[in-house]
Design an enzyme around this catalytic site. Structure first.
Site, mmCIF file in Angstrom:
data_model
loop_
_atom_site.group_PDB
_atom_site.id
_atom_site.type_symbol
_atom_site.label_atom_id
_atom_site.label_comp_id
_atom_site.label_asym_id
_atom_site.label_seq_id
_atom_site.Cartn_x
_atom_site.Cartn_y
_atom_site.Cartn_z
ATOM 1 N N LYS A 279 83.786 -41.412 -87.826
ATOM 2 C CA LYS A 279 82.597 -40.693 -88.278
ATOM 3 C C LYS A 279 82.922 -39.211 -88.479
ATOM 4 O O LYS A 279 83.835 -38.698 -87.844
ATOM 5 C CB LYS A 279 81.502 -40.775 -87.195
ATOM 6 C CG LYS A 279 80.779 -42.092 -87.117
ATOM 7 C CD LYS A 279 79.674 -42.018 -86.075
ATOM 8 C CE LYS A 279 78.939 -43.337 -85.962
ATOM 9 N NZ LYS A 279 78.216 -43.735 -87.186
ATOM 10 N N ARG A 353 76.739 -54.691 -85.505
ATOM 11 C CA ARG A 353 76.466 -56.075 -85.920
ATOM 12 C C ARG A 353 77.538 -57.020 -85.400
ATOM 13 O O ARG A 353 77.284 -58.199 -85.180
ATOM 14 C CB ARG A 353 76.310 -56.128 -87.447
ATOM 15 C CG ARG A 353 77.533 -55.766 -88.217
ATOM 16 C CD ARG A 353 77.240 -55.444 -89.681
ATOM 17 N NE ARG A 353 76.688 -54.096 -89.855
ATOM 18 C CZ ARG A 353 76.341 -53.580 -91.027
ATOM 19 N NH1 ARG A 353 76.483 -54.304 -92.125
ATOM 20 N NH2 ARG A 353 75.855 -52.367 -91.103
HETATM 21 N N1 BES Z 1 75.368 -46.454 -84.560
HETATM 22 C C1 BES Z 1 75.440 -46.346 -85.975
HETATM 23 C C2 BES Z 1 74.074 -46.195 -86.628
HETATM 24 C C3 BES Z 1 73.313 -44.941 -86.340
HETATM 25 C C4 BES Z 1 73.353 -43.899 -87.202
HETATM 26 C C5 BES Z 1 72.503 -44.846 -85.220
HETATM 27 C C6 BES Z 1 72.626 -42.759 -86.959
HETATM 28 C C7 BES Z 1 71.762 -43.716 -84.961
HETATM 29 C C8 BES Z 1 71.814 -42.670 -85.844
HETATM 30 C C9 BES Z 1 76.099 -47.585 -86.569
HETATM 31 O O1 BES Z 1 77.060 -48.178 -85.775
HETATM 32 C C10 BES Z 1 76.776 -47.184 -87.827
HETATM 33 O O2 BES Z 1 77.658 -46.395 -87.745
HETATM 34 N N2 BES Z 1 76.347 -47.754 -88.947
HETATM 35 C C11 BES Z 1 76.916 -47.448 -90.212
HETATM 36 C C12 BES Z 1 77.092 -48.719 -90.983
HETATM 37 C C13 BES Z 1 77.868 -48.576 -92.251
HETATM 38 C C14 BES Z 1 79.299 -48.244 -91.943
HETATM 39 C C15 BES Z 1 77.775 -49.853 -93.036
HETATM 40 C C16 BES Z 1 75.982 -46.488 -90.952
HETATM 41 O O3 BES Z 1 74.772 -46.663 -90.840
HETATM 42 O O4 BES Z 1 76.486 -45.572 -91.574
HETATM 43 MN MN MN Z 2 78.962 -47.292 -86.067
#
Ligand code: BES
Ligand code: MN
Ligand code: ZN
Length: 500
Positions: A279, A353
């Site tokens: 990230k 997921r």
């Molecule tokens: N934990 C994150 C989602 C999230 C984002 C929670 C912001 C709280 C605040 C999740 O694991 C994630 O990183 N999701 C990705 C999925 C993508 C890579 C398909 C996302 O939402 O960017």
């Molecule tokens: Mn994630």
């Protein structure tokens, strides 16, 4: 803060301050006869004319310091026609904070005053206690005590008019207290930084709490996860020095042991760095909250065990640390999930997921569920779609969806339905495996939900709550401080209690 009760008539009530809510244009001493009886000096208090009843207005009125009720905190609710239970909750959250700021040790809320407001007498007692406790919530165990900062009031009493405390009122107050404790516990776990809370630590917390409350608790460690074929959860955790855990909690009161259980599944990523699909740095620290779903499952199970809810409920926490490392999962890797399907991992940041799909498959292998509800900080896309006040609800079962929405409304939370759009299932087809684990960015929350649905067998009632976007408050409100909100804990507690 202790929750207590007083009765024997308002002239016998005693506390540092009595909190009175009133609407715009109303005369404070006239709100309920008990207000005047408990603080007869109120009618001539000089500051009375300052209290106009507009929303967010807090006026501290003073009588003689030796009196049994030496102060009244008047809290404005705005015009009566706009007042609802949410307004009452917010007003009391703000009121209790003011009491703490004033260094007061004891607070009284007159029940006959609540009875003048819409919502139902006992409900309002429950919500008054709930909001008072949540308004005072803060996460300060990692800070040195600050001499400038006041302690919470020692006790809050609900004042009843008659000669005794009615059973219904007392039970309502206790329900509110337990709900607030559940939310506070989930917030504290969510706010605890990742270095102090590994998957094993989270499992230990669950084990300790389960022993205290009389829940059955099983922790699956790496070997057990391998035996169960939970290779997706293992894949998420393999880049971390802190291995994953799957925690199973069971509340099965006598006579309900053989019942089909309600199964709650929570995402418990103790830290989500994104893994190899790292990230950006900017808000990565908030990803210590990525275990909020699991924290909520734990606190709801602890609450139902304590109040002996007469039904069987199982909680599953999928705990792992998502980190980049030489052994970490790579984008493009293929692993076999607990249901036997091969999964092509596209982006290691879509780890939630993966952690959940094995738990969903496991839940259906082990039990015949009455319903499964999972709760997860799953997608940024859901946060983009719905913002910070309402969570995403995916559910094709009308009755379950309506019960979830009603449970949310009851507790002052909100869920909005999003579609499990069949046409988008195409996007989860993989060239090399049985399923591809990420679809296009557009409709990201839906693709995540469809991936989870792939692991739900036909005929199994299932709902998925996406709480990304609502799990973290970036500014304080009357019932939240900056940080984890544990949004969804109250909803799932109400669902488990079965009141709606
Ligand atoms: N934990 C994150 C989602 C999230 C984002 C929670 C912001 C709280 C605040 C999740 O694991 C994630 O990183 N999701 C990705 C999925 C993508 C890579 C398909 C996302 O939402 O960017
Ligand atoms: Mn994630
Ligand atoms: Zn995540």
């Amino acid at each position: 803060m202790d929750i207590r009760f007083q009765c024997n008539g308002p002239s016998r009530w005693k506390a540092d301050v009595m909190v009175v809510l009133f609407c715009k244009g109303e005369r404070l001493p006239d709100i309920a006869p008990c207000v005047d009886a408990a603080a007869p000096w109120l009618a001539i208090a000089p500051a009375l004319r300052d209290a106009r009843g507009v929303r967010d207005e807090l006026t501290m009125l003073h009588g003689h310091p030796e009196l049994d009720i030496p102060r009244v905190l008047a809290v404005g609710l705005g015009p009566r026609e706009n007042v609802d239970v949410n307004a009452v909750r917010k007003a009391l959250g703000a009121a209790l904070r003011r009491c703490r700021a004033a260094g007061l040790e004891s607070v009284l809320i007159p029940e006959p005053m609540l009875a003048t407001l819409p919502g139902g007498r006992e409900r309002l007692v429950e919500e008054a206690v709930y909001a008072s406790l949540l308004g005072l919530y803060r996460f300060r165990s990692l800070k040195k005590p600050d001499p400038e900062e006041n302690k919470d009031p020692e006790w809050l009493a609900v004042g009843f008019e008659g000669d005794f405390v009615p059973d219904g009122g007392q039970a309502a107050a206790r329900r509110g207290e337990r709900a607030a404790q559940a939310v506070a516990l989930a917030r504290t776990l969510a706010n605890t930084p990742a270095n102090l809370l590994s998957p094993a630590d989270l499992a230990d917390k669950a084990r300790t709490l389960a022993a205290e409350r009389g829940l059955a608790c099983t922790v699956l460690e790496e070997e057990d996860l391998r035996e169960q074929g939970m290779n997706c959860l293992l894949a998420v955790g393999q880049g971390s020095a802190r291995p994953p855990r799957l925690v199973v909690l069971e509340h099965a009161p006598a006579g309900h042991e053989q019942e089909k259980p309600l199964i709650l599944v929570g995402k418990g990523i103790t830290f989500d760095s994104g893994g190899i699909s790292l990230k950006p740095a900017a808000n990565m620290h908030a990803m210590k909250c990525d275990m909020t779903g699991a924290a909520i499952v734990l606190s709801v199970l602890a609450a139902v065990a304590e109040e002996q809810t007469p039904r069987r409920i199982i909680g599953i926490m999928t705990c792992a640390d998502n980190m980049p490392d030489g052994r970490a999962t790579r984008p493009g890797d293929v692993v076999t999930a607990a249901n036997g399907d091969s999964v092509e991992i596209q982006n290691t940041d879509a780890e939630g997921r993966l952690a959940l799909c094995d738990a969903l498959a496991y839940a259906q292998k082990q039990w015949t569920p009455a319903a499964i509800v999972d709760i997860a900080t799953l997608t940024g896309a859901c946060a983009v779609a719905l913002g910070s006040e309402v969570a995403g609800l995916f559910c094709d079962d009308d009755a379950l969806r309506e019960r979830l929405q009603a449970s949310a409304t009851l507790g002052g939370e909100a869920l909005w339905p999003l579609p499990l759009w069949k046409g988008y299932k195409e996007n989860l087809k993989s060239e090399v495996a049985d399923i591809y684990h990420v679809g296009p960015r557009e409709g990201g929350a839906i693709h995540a939900a469809l991936f989870l649905q792939h692991f739900i067998q036909d005929g199994v009632r299932w709902a998925h709550l996406d709480i990304a976007g609502v799990d973290w408050a970036s500014k304080a409100g009357p019932l939240t401080v900056v940080g984890g909100t544990a949004f969804g804990a109250r909803t799932l507690l109400e669902l488990a209690r079965g009141g709606v």
